[in-house]
Motif scaffolding. Structure first.
Motif, PDB file in Angstrom:
ATOM      1  N   PRO A 177       0.792  -1.236   0.000  1.00 49.34           N
ATOM      2  CA  PRO A 177       0.000   0.000   0.000  1.00 49.34           C
ATOM      3  C   PRO A 177       0.823   1.285   0.000  1.00 49.34           C
ATOM      4  CG  PRO A 177      -0.039  -1.011   2.176  1.00 49.34           C
ATOM      5  CD  PRO A 177       0.642  -1.989   1.255  1.00 49.34           C
ATOM      6  N   GLU A 178       1.990   1.299   0.715  1.00 49.22           N
ATOM      7  CA  GLU A 178       2.720   2.554   0.871  1.00 49.22           C
ATOM      8  C   GLU A 178       3.103   3.214  -0.454  1.00 49.22           C
ATOM      9  OE1 GLU A 178       3.565  -0.443   2.226  1.00 49.22           O
ATOM     10  OE2 GLU A 178       4.838  -0.121   3.996  1.00 49.22           O
ATOM     11  N   PRO A 179       3.720   2.489  -1.406  1.00 47.73           N
ATOM     12  CA  PRO A 179       4.118   3.157  -2.650  1.00 47.73           C
ATOM     13  C   PRO A 179       2.924   3.695  -3.438  1.00 47.73           C
ATOM     14  CG  PRO A 179       5.258   1.056  -2.404  1.00 47.73           C
ATOM     15  CD  PRO A 179       4.193   1.087  -1.360  1.00 47.73           C
ATOM     16  N   ILE A 180       1.812   2.967  -3.429  1.00 54.50           N
ATOM     17  CA  ILE A 180       0.645   3.404  -4.190  1.00 54.50           C
ATOM     18  C   ILE A 180       0.059   4.670  -3.583  1.00 54.50           C
ATOM     19  CG2 ILE A 180      -1.674   2.795  -4.949  1.00 54.50           C
ATOM     20  CD1 ILE A 180      -0.791  -0.125  -5.026  1.00 54.50           C
ATOM     21  N   PHE A 181      -0.119   4.695  -2.268  1.00 56.45           N
ATOM     22  CA  PHE A 181      -0.640   5.893  -1.607  1.00 56.45           C
ATOM     23  C   PHE A 181       0.273   7.083  -1.859  1.00 56.45           C
ATOM     24  CE2 PHE A 181      -3.586   3.199   0.596  1.00 56.45           C
ATOM     25  CZ  PHE A 181      -4.581   4.032   1.090  1.00 56.45           C
ATOM     26  N   ASP A 190      -2.827  -4.695  -1.977  1.00 58.39           N
ATOM     27  CA  ASP A 190      -3.289  -4.700  -0.592  1.00 58.39           C
ATOM     28  C   ASP A 190      -4.704  -4.120  -0.531  1.00 58.39           C
ATOM     29  OD1 ASP A 190      -3.666  -3.361   2.147  1.00 58.39           O
ATOM     30  OD2 ASP A 190      -1.844  -4.532   2.493  1.00 58.39           O
ATOM     31  N   GLU A 191      -5.610  -4.780   0.175  1.00 61.80           N
ATOM     32  CA  GLU A 191      -7.020  -4.385   0.189  1.00 61.80           C
ATOM     33  C   GLU A 191      -7.233  -2.975   0.731  1.00 61.80           C
ATOM     34  OE1 GLU A 191     -11.044  -4.890  -0.650  1.00 61.80           O
ATOM     35  OE2 GLU A 191      -9.283  -6.075  -1.244  1.00 61.80           O
ATOM     36  N   ARG A 192      -6.302  -2.466   1.502  1.00 61.49           N
ATOM     37  CA  ARG A 192      -6.458  -1.118   2.045  1.00 61.49           C
ATOM     38  C   ARG A 192      -6.399  -0.052   0.954  1.00 61.49           C
ATOM     39  NH1 ARG A 192      -2.201  -2.417   6.767  1.00 61.49           N
ATOM     40  NH2 ARG A 192      -1.415  -3.643   5.002  1.00 61.49           N
ATOM     41  N   VAL A 193      -5.746  -0.381  -0.153  1.00 60.88           N
ATOM     42  CA  VAL A 193      -5.776   0.517  -1.307  1.00 60.88           C
ATOM     43  C   VAL A 193      -7.197   0.618  -1.850  1.00 60.88           C
ATOM     44  CG1 VAL A 193      -4.953   0.846  -3.679  1.00 60.88           C
ATOM     45  CG2 VAL A 193      -3.374   0.033  -1.906  1.00 60.88           C
ATOM     46  N   CYS A 194      -7.873  -0.522  -1.954  1.00 62.44           N
ATOM     47  CA  CYS A 194      -9.246  -0.546  -2.464  1.00 62.44           C
ATOM     48  C   CYS A 194     -10.211   0.141  -1.507  1.00 62.44           C
ATOM     49  CB  CYS A 194      -9.696  -1.994  -2.696  1.00 62.44           C
ATOM     50  SG  CYS A 194      -8.618  -2.959  -3.758  1.00 62.44           S
ATOM     51  N   GLU A 195     -10.018  -0.060  -0.208  1.00 56.88           N
ATOM     52  CA  GLU A 195     -10.966   0.443   0.782  1.00 56.88           C
ATOM     53  C   GLU A 195     -10.830   1.934   1.047  1.00 56.88           C
ATOM     54  OE1 GLU A 195     -10.220  -1.937   4.201  1.00 56.88           O
ATOM     55  OE2 GLU A 195     -11.476  -3.608   3.520  1.00 56.88           O
ATOM     56  N   HIS A 196      -9.597   2.458   0.974  1.00 54.38           N
ATOM     57  CA  HIS A 196      -9.364   3.821   1.450  1.00 54.38           C
ATOM     58  C   HIS A 196      -8.783   4.782   0.404  1.00 54.38           C
ATOM     59  CE1 HIS A 196     -10.253   2.268   5.417  1.00 54.38           C
ATOM     60  NE2 HIS A 196      -9.322   1.341   5.272  1.00 54.38           N
ATOM     61  N   LEU A 197      -8.546   4.324  -0.805  1.00 54.76           N
ATOM     62  CA  LEU A 197      -7.934   5.199  -1.807  1.00 54.76           C
ATOM     63  C   LEU A 197      -8.691   5.172  -3.131  1.00 54.76           C
ATOM     64  CD1 LEU A 197      -5.539   7.063  -2.472  1.00 54.76           C
ATOM     65  CD2 LEU A 197      -4.271   5.036  -3.220  1.00 54.76           C
ATOM     66  N   VAL A 198      -8.939   3.995  -3.639  1.00 56.28           N
ATOM     67  CA  VAL A 198      -9.576   3.832  -4.943  1.00 56.28           C
ATOM     68  C   VAL A 198     -11.048   4.260  -4.878  1.00 56.28           C
ATOM     69  CG1 VAL A 198     -10.366   2.062  -6.581  1.00 56.28           C
ATOM     70  CG2 VAL A 198      -8.020   2.018  -5.719  1.00 56.28           C
ATOM     71  N   THR A 199     -11.511   4.951  -5.919  1.00 55.36           N
ATOM     72  CA  THR A 199     -12.918   5.339  -5.995  1.00 55.36           C
ATOM     73  C   THR A 199     -13.720   4.427  -6.918  1.00 55.36           C
ATOM     74  OG1 THR A 199     -12.482   6.906  -7.795  1.00 55.36           O
ATOM     75  CG2 THR A 199     -12.375   7.743  -5.542  1.00 55.36           C
ATOM     76  N   ARG A 200     -13.026   3.659  -7.771  1.00 58.12           N
ATOM     77  CA  ARG A 200     -13.738   2.733  -8.659  1.00 58.12           C
ATOM     78  C   ARG A 200     -12.785   1.626  -9.092  1.00 58.12           C
ATOM     79  NH1 ARG A 200     -18.435   3.568 -11.986  1.00 58.12           N
ATOM     80  NH2 ARG A 200     -18.278   5.820 -11.609  1.00 58.12           N
TER      81      ARG A 200
END
Length: 231
Positions: free
Chosen positions: A64-68, A118-128
């Motif tokens: 998740p860190e690099p993507i965020f 990492d699912e946290r990218v989907c839950e807290h960053l991605v809008t679609r």
């Protein structure tokens, strides 16, 4: 329209972005593409952006860190959408492309790899979350290119004859009709006489019937949806 592409392989986009109408649209500043190398946001000497999944399993996950951090480094141009390319996403269709082209200034496309993110990218960053179809590819760059192409061609100034966009498959909820060009006879196969008749109403009626027949035969799912919308 600003496209920001979060990718492990920026070079993947070099040739497609320099070809055809897409290249011309970028030259005219109708759209802009910003390629972001995810490894630039890694924190170890090996520029590692993936790791093993908790609980075990096959393959690796993007961390998740690099993507965020990659997305947080970008300029914000609202309204924007942060899109993850994944087989688990909603199917990409023409209606979604039109929504993006008509209502958004910025699309951030995250190109998935390995076993996913990492699912946290989907839950807290991605809008679609978006899928190109019910199949699995080796990378998210291919569907990302499809989105760039599909959205950009809908932007004013990309296609020479904007009227032609209204006559394509899916625009009226039906597939496109068959089309022919010269010669009128090729290896014994003739162009349908109605198309050479000069009668515009007969041609329009023939084309409409072909759309109905083709959609019913080839895409019963679209046909059923079209029927429901006629009620």
């Amino acid at each position: 329209m600003q496209f920001d592409i979060i990718t492990l392989f920026p070079d993947f986009f070099t040739s497609p972005l320099q070809s055809g109408l897409l290249a011309k649209a970028l030259e005219r500043d109708i759209a802009r593409v910003n390629l972001v190398n995810l490894r630039d946001f890694a924190h170890d000497k090996h520029r590692r952006v993936d790791d093993e999944p908790y609980g075990g399993g096959v393959g690796m996950l993007l961390k998740p860190e690099p993507i965020f951090e990659a997305i947080e480094s970008l300029e914000t141009l609202p309204p924007r959408e942060i899109v993850l390319m994944t087989p688990q996403g909603e199917p990409l269709n023409q209606a979604l492309l039109k929504t993006w082209a008509g209502s958004y200034q910025q699309l951030i496309l995250i190109c998935g790899h390995y076993e996913g993110v990492d699912e946290r990218v989907c839950e807290h960053l991605v809008t679609r979350e978006v899928s190109l179809g019910d199949f699995v590819l080796t990378c998210g760059e291919i569907p990302a290119l499809a989105i760039i192409n599909g959205v950009t061609r809908l932007l004013p100034g990309t296609v020479g004859k904007a009227e032609s966009l209204k006559l394509e498959s899916f625009e009226a909820g039906l597939l496109d009709y068959p089309q022919y060009t010269r010669p009128p006879v090729f290896r014994g196969w003739q162009v349908p006489p109605v198309l050479r008749s000069g009668n515009h109403q007969d041609i329009a009626d023939w084309r409409y019937q072909q759309q109905l027949d083709r959609t019913k035969e080839r895409r019963p799912d679209i046909w059923q949806k079209w029927l429901e919308e006629q009620d």
